[in-house]
Design an enzyme around this catalytic site. Sequence first.
Site, short mmCIF file in Angstrom:
data_model
loop_
_atom_site.label_atom_id
_atom_site.label_comp_id
_atom_site.label_asym_id
_atom_site.label_seq_id
_atom_site.Cartn_x
_atom_site.Cartn_y
_atom_site.Cartn_z
N GLY A 34 30.66 44.61 43.68
CA GLY A 34 31.19 43.35 45.56
C GLY A 34 29.79 43.28 45.85
O GLY A 34 29.87 42.33 46.92
N GLU A 86 31.14 49.83 39.73
CA GLU A 86 31.13 49.07 39.39
C GLU A 86 30.21 48.02 39.95
O GLU A 86 30.35 46.60 40.01
CB GLU A 86 32.79 48.97 39.04
CG GLU A 86 32.90 49.97 38.74
CD GLU A 86 34.95 49.41 38.32
OE1 GLU A 86 35.24 49.76 37.58
OE2 GLU A 86 35.09 48.50 39.27
N GLY A 105 27.88 44.31 39.35
CA GLY A 105 27.95 43.36 38.34
C GLY A 105 26.47 42.41 38.98
O GLY A 105 25.18 42.74 38.55
N ARG A 106 26.88 41.96 40.15
CA ARG A 106 26.30 40.18 40.31
C ARG A 106 24.77 41.28 40.63
O ARG A 106 24.28 40.76 40.57
CB ARG A 106 26.96 40.55 41.47
CG ARG A 106 26.24 39.15 42.54
CD ARG A 106 26.55 38.58 43.56
NE ARG A 106 27.81 38.66 43.23
CZ ARG A 106 29.13 36.82 42.33
NH1 ARG A 106 28.35 36.13 42.89
NH2 ARG A 106 30.63 37.20 42.44
N ARG A 142 29.70 27.98 38.73
CA ARG A 142 30.63 28.62 40.94
C ARG A 142 29.99 27.28 41.41
O ARG A 142 30.58 26.91 42.65
CB ARG A 142 28.90 29.22 40.13
CG ARG A 142 29.05 30.36 39.82
CD ARG A 142 28.29 31.89 40.05
NE ARG A 142 28.66 32.43 41.68
CZ ARG A 142 27.76 32.29 42.40
NH1 ARG A 142 26.87 31.20 42.31
NH2 ARG A 142 28.45 32.58 43.92
N CYS A 178 31.97 14.19 32.59
CA CYS A 178 32.77 13.33 32.85
C CYS A 178 34.01 13.80 33.93
O CYS A 178 34.91 13.63 34.17
CB CYS A 178 33.54 12.87 31.58
SG CYS A 178 32.23 12.20 30.79
N TYR A 182 27.80 35.45 36.55
CA TYR A 182 28.94 34.35 36.17
C TYR A 182 28.35 32.66 36.36
O TYR A 182 28.83 32.23 36.48
CB TYR A 182 29.53 34.22 37.96
CG TYR A 182 29.84 35.89 37.96
CD1 TYR A 182 31.03 36.42 37.70
CD2 TYR A 182 29.48 37.24 39.20
CE1 TYR A 182 31.53 38.48 37.84
CE2 TYR A 182 29.86 37.99 39.17
CZ TYR A 182 31.01 38.86 38.42
OH TYR A 182 31.05 40.14 39.12
C1 PLP Z 1 34.03 41.67 39.13
C2 PLP Z 1 34.85 42.98 39.88
C3 PLP Z 1 33.40 44.43 39.96
C4 PLP Z 1 32.34 43.42 39.63
O1 PLP Z 1 32.03 42.98 40.75
P1 PLP Z 1 30.55 42.16 41.63
O2 PLP Z 1 31.45 41.92 42.36
O3 PLP Z 1 29.82 41.30 40.70
O4 PLP Z 1 29.68 43.31 41.61
C5 PLP Z 1 33.22 45.26 39.59
N1 PLP Z 1 34.68 45.89 39.51
C6 PLP Z 1 36.24 45.14 39.28
C7 PLP Z 1 37.01 45.81 39.38
C8 PLP Z 1 36.36 44.01 39.18
O5 PLP Z 1 36.78 43.23 38.99
#
Ligand code: PLP
Length: 410
Positions: free
Chosen positions: A236, A270, A272-273, A309, A339, A368
């Site tokens: 997050g 965890e 991602g972004r 997005r 469209c 994403y």
């Molecule tokens: C989507 C998600 C993440 C990653 O979120 P980011 O904002 O991309 O870091 C981590 N853990 C869980 C359980 C998620 O669903």
Amino acid sequence: MHDFHYLNGELICEKVKVNDIASQSKTPLYLYSRKTVSDHYRKLNTAFSSIPHLICYSLKANSNIYLLKLLAEMEAGADVTSGGELFKALLSGIAPGKIVYAGVGKTQDEITYALNKGILMFNVESIQELHLINEIAGRMKKKAAVAIRVNPDVEVETHAYIRTGKSEDKFGLTIDIADNIFKKRDSFHNVELKGVHLHIGSQITSVTPFTESIRKVVGFIEALNFELKWLNIGGGLGIIYRDEKPSTAEEFAQAVIPLVKERGLKIILEPGRFIVGNAGILVTKVLYVKESGSRTFIVVDAGMNDLIRPSLYGAYHEIKPVQMRESEEIAADIVGPICETGDFFARDRKILKVKSGDFLAIFSAGAYGFSMASTYNSRPRCSEFLVEGDKFRLIREREQYEDLIRGEIY
Ligand SMILES: *Cc1c(COP(=O)(O)O)cnc(C)c1O
């Protein structure tokens, strides 16, 4: 911060001119910087180096296997949310013992698959799911390692669609229910409760919601009076799309470490972004510049199927010409060919005047972006490239028309 910059009006990724790639290939295309991906991973890893931790990269942000292999080489783990993501994580060489599996709707097949592969743990989101995991593990004569995902019910400032940590969101279990599960743990014979998981949402720029929820959960763990090994604090971490001031990895770690250090817990993160968001751009070509009433529309060859997005979340992405020429600034809507009126990348955006054939870079598209791409309007999904220093390589071919009908019966 990241490895895209302008030199004499020319967009460069690491040491490669973006124009060189775009003019040799069909657009649109995604372009990633290898260095940015590894720098971001290392930054977070270093920030948490004073405590035992495991970084489980969240595949849903971007699951290109070449990028996953890169992360596997750096010894990253993975956070997966489906059997398909588990398949890709394993294929990329990420160790099963470093894979965690979250999601509110795991199926029997997915649970069986993950148990067979020996993943580190499931992040369990309901009692019903826990019963099912217990039952399947029993049939397989295995013990399933699980963490209970707690919904800490905290205020999180982000788009409502990507917030997950309020009690009205579908994720996790309330602290009361989690407590009940721990009390009744002996009735789950084939399950080993190993940890607590939380993930409160995405694109969170302040540390406060993180520290508030971790405090709550650590308090809960202490009251349990039960030896737990893992605390998974989720992902997050926010990034800069426009003018956000997200906390750095270092600031985040400084705030979190004191809350967990003395508890002897191993931490899972965890992200991602944070890892891939600013490591990628979407390069698109201007097809037409069209005046309509008082508005100017810049019609490009990328659409909402390539990057959803802006359409889905009203998200802001910086957009600039790949080669800047001396020209006046105009206000325009930058739109795709699909469209639907919702098919736009920016509205009433100030941008240097461009003409047909110019390339535009849509920034912060590494997370994403491609992972949410579709073939809507029967548009083949675009290619992906990776820059490595002064070289670049294709890491996913552009789909062909034949790919559009794969599996269709006619
Ligand atoms: C989507 C998600 C993440 C990653 O979120 P980011 O904002 O991309 O870091 C981590 N853990 C869980 C359980 C998620 O669903």
